[in-house]
Design a protein around this motif. Structure first.
Motif, short mmCIF file in Angstrom:
data_model
loop_
_atom_site.label_atom_id
_atom_site.label_comp_id
_atom_site.label_asym_id
_atom_site.label_seq_id
_atom_site.Cartn_x
_atom_site.Cartn_y
_atom_site.Cartn_z
N VAL A 4 0.90 -1.22 -0.01
CA VAL A 4 -0.04 -0.02 -0.16
C VAL A 4 0.91 1.29 0.05
O VAL A 4 1.79 1.24 0.72
N ALA A 5 0.80 2.22 -0.77
CA ALA A 5 1.21 3.67 -0.93
C ALA A 5 0.05 4.59 -0.29
O ALA A 5 -1.21 4.41 -0.86
N VAL A 6 0.65 5.26 0.79
CA VAL A 6 -0.19 6.19 1.42
C VAL A 6 0.15 7.58 0.98
O VAL A 6 1.08 7.97 1.48
N LEU A 7 -0.51 8.33 -0.03
CA LEU A 7 -0.19 9.56 -0.43
C LEU A 7 -1.04 10.62 0.35
O LEU A 7 -2.13 10.63 0.40
N GLY A 8 -0.42 11.51 1.23
CA GLY A 8 -1.27 12.16 2.25
C GLY A 8 -1.36 11.69 3.37
O GLY A 8 -2.32 11.83 4.13
N ALA A 9 -0.10 11.07 3.87
CA ALA A 9 -0.08 10.06 5.01
C ALA A 9 -0.10 10.78 6.24
O ALA A 9 -0.71 9.85 7.13
N THR A 10 -0.09 11.93 6.40
CA THR A 10 -0.09 12.68 7.68
C THR A 10 -1.33 13.39 7.93
O THR A 10 -1.62 14.04 9.10
N GLN A 16 -5.47 7.68 9.58
CA GLN A 16 -6.53 6.40 9.65
C GLN A 16 -6.31 5.17 8.82
O GLN A 16 -6.64 4.04 9.42
N THR A 17 -5.64 5.21 7.60
CA THR A 17 -5.28 4.19 6.81
C THR A 17 -4.11 3.66 7.66
O THR A 17 -4.11 2.28 7.61
N LEU A 18 -3.32 4.16 8.29
CA LEU A 18 -2.22 3.60 9.14
C LEU A 18 -3.11 2.72 10.13
O LEU A 18 -1.99 1.67 10.41
N GLU A 19 -3.79 3.23 10.97
CA GLU A 19 -4.60 2.60 11.88
C GLU A 19 -5.05 1.40 11.31
O GLU A 19 -4.96 0.17 11.95
N VAL A 20 -5.44 1.36 10.12
CA VAL A 20 -6.27 0.00 9.62
C VAL A 20 -4.84 -1.04 9.51
O VAL A 20 -5.10 -2.10 9.73
N ILE A 21 -3.91 -0.35 8.69
CA ILE A 21 -2.77 -1.45 8.42
C ILE A 21 -2.13 -1.94 9.87
O ILE A 21 -1.78 -2.96 9.96
N LEU A 41 6.08 14.13 11.54
CA LEU A 41 5.28 13.11 11.66
C LEU A 41 5.38 11.97 10.56
O LEU A 41 5.50 10.69 10.73
N LEU A 42 5.89 12.32 9.42
CA LEU A 42 6.24 11.59 8.28
C LEU A 42 7.29 10.74 8.72
O LEU A 42 7.31 9.55 8.21
N VAL A 43 8.41 11.33 9.45
CA VAL A 43 9.65 10.56 9.60
C VAL A 43 9.10 9.55 10.85
O VAL A 43 9.70 8.23 10.69
N ALA A 44 8.44 10.02 11.56
CA ALA A 44 7.82 8.94 12.79
C ALA A 44 7.11 7.50 12.10
O ALA A 44 7.32 6.48 12.49
N GLN A 45 6.10 7.74 11.10
CA GLN A 45 5.60 7.03 10.49
C GLN A 45 6.50 6.14 9.48
O GLN A 45 6.46 5.00 9.66
N GLU A 48 8.14 3.64 11.96
CA GLU A 48 7.27 2.51 12.20
C GLU A 48 7.08 1.36 11.28
O GLU A 48 7.08 0.30 11.44
N PHE A 49 6.90 2.11 10.06
CA PHE A 49 6.35 1.32 8.82
C PHE A 49 7.37 0.77 7.89
O PHE A 49 7.08 -0.29 7.09
N ARG A 50 8.64 1.33 7.89
CA ARG A 50 9.77 1.01 7.31
C ARG A 50 9.29 0.66 5.76
O ARG A 50 9.31 -0.33 5.15
#
Ligand code: MG
Length: 387
Positions: A4-10, A16-21, A41-45, A48-50
């Motif tokens: 999954v690619a999340v664009l507009g991740a923050t 919420q997409t990241l919560e689902v994942i 926030l992007l760096v923190a994500q 976590e998700f690498r």
């Protein structure tokens, strides 16, 4: 494993997409993340998700990101990088706000990806360009909008492919927003803060203001027309303040099929990621053990004029929806910045639509131009008023 690619991740949809994942780690894997300016926030994500790659929109933040992100993660920059990332996953979540999401929509579909579309503006403004790309081998467009997620499911009760067979009408539900029941005199006085207080959904500022004017519902009418190929005459809007019934399809035999859940965007996000499967984590399930009532009423179209403005732009076709969407984004911006009052949002859009030049939507340039011209109409009106 679905990548999954999340664009507009923050943003609201992205997080919420990241919560689902996070809830379904055996099913989904993040391959790319992109944000416009929320570097921390992007760096923190990313930690976590690498993901394989991330992108930041604003070039001045590139050095900061590169210093902080774990080794081995590719770091890209700029709007073009979003489109690059949109070609690299099984599912692309377009959670970018507004017309700026167009490039990602076009890139994901033309490279044969599943597009989980939360950025309704790109489909609304550029329908004639998006439609042919839907037949690219592998390409698939699944809406991440609660109403259209509902309709996607309701239509499948009559046709396995989701074609609008035996359809009498689509019924989009609207919460009515924070100003439901107010009259024109009261609406002259409403503040930005009040417009940003949605009764049932927690969302970003742009869509929350759109909900207060019913423009969000107007945009969703056009979105439904584009997604399901249903004529505007067969798309109805009903106000349903509880936001439990997310939309309905009525068929020729009198049957109405509805989809119900508590208002929780993680449900439509998960649906779009997993379809035709369903995830095993429950989001927004209803507690049927408690007493509750569901209420429906027709919208107040005279007071909330944006709804009919959207129908007329949709019926006009061509670049009219792009022109209107540009005008709306500019008017909402002006309202949020305190330059215009709430009733002037609709007045600005109406004024802009009166100036629409009737151009066809036959190229990206034509769409971009219509978007810009719509915005300019609002800006010019503001300048004339000396603000
Ligand atoms: Mg919606």
């Amino acid at each position: 494993m679905t990548t999954v690619a999340v664009l507009g991740a923050t943003g609201s949809i992205g997080s919420q997409t990241l919560e689902v994942i996070r809830a379904e780690p055996d099913r989904f894997q993040i391959s790319a993340l992109a944000a416009w300016s929320s570097a921390e926030l992007l760096v923190a994500q990313a930690k976590e998700f690498r993901p394989e790659a991330i992108a930041i929109g604003r070039p001045e933040l590139l050095d900061q990101i590169k210093n902080e992100v774990p080794a081995g993660i590719e770091v890209l920059v700029g709007a073009a990088a979003y489109e690059e990332l949109a070609m690299r996953a099984d599912v692309v979540v377009n959670g970018i706000v507004g017309f700026a999401g167009l490039g990602v929509t076009l890139a994901a579909l033309s490279s044969g990806r599943r597009l989980a579309l939360a950025n309704k503006e790109s489909l609304i403004a550029a329908g004639p360009l998006v439609q042919p790309l839907r037949s690219t081998p592998g390409a698939e467009l699944i809406p991440v909008d609660s109403e259209h997620c509902a309709l996607h499911q309701c239509l499948r009760s009559s046709d396995p492919e989701g074609q609008a067979r035996h359809l009498h009408q689509l019924v989009l539900t609207a919460s009515g927003g924070p100003f439901r029941g107010l009259n024109s005199a009261e609406l002259d006085q409403v503040t930005v803060e009040e417009a940003l207080t949605h009764p049932t959904w927690a969302m970003g500022p742009k869509i929350t203001v759109d909900s207060s004017t019913l423009m969000n519902k107007g945009l969703e009418v056009i979105e439904a027309h584009e997604l399901f190929g249903v004529d505007y005459k067969k798309i109805e809007v009903v106000v349903h303040p509880q936001s439990i019934v997310h939309s309905m399809a009525t068929f020729t035999d009198g049957t109405t099929i509805a989809q119900l859940s508590e208002p929780d965007m993680r449900l439509p996000i998960a649906y779009a990621l997993a379809y035709p499967e369903r995830i095993s984590t429950s989001f927004g399930s209803i507690d049927w053990g408690k007493t509750q009532s569901l209420q429906f009423e027709p919208p107040d179209r005279k007071t909330f004029r944006c709804l009919d403005l959207a129908y007329s732009a949709g019926n006009a076709g061509g670049t009219a929806p792009a022109w209107m969407n540009g005008a709306n984004e500019a008017a909402v911006d002006a309202f949020l910045n305190g330059h215009i009052s709430w009733p002037e949002i609709a007045a600005s859009i109406e004024n802009a639509l009166e100036q629409h030049d009737g151009a066809n939507a036959d190229s990206v340039e034509a769409i971009v131009r219509a978007d810009r011209r719509g915005r300019e109409c609002v800006a010019t009106r503001l300048t004339k008023r000396g603000r």
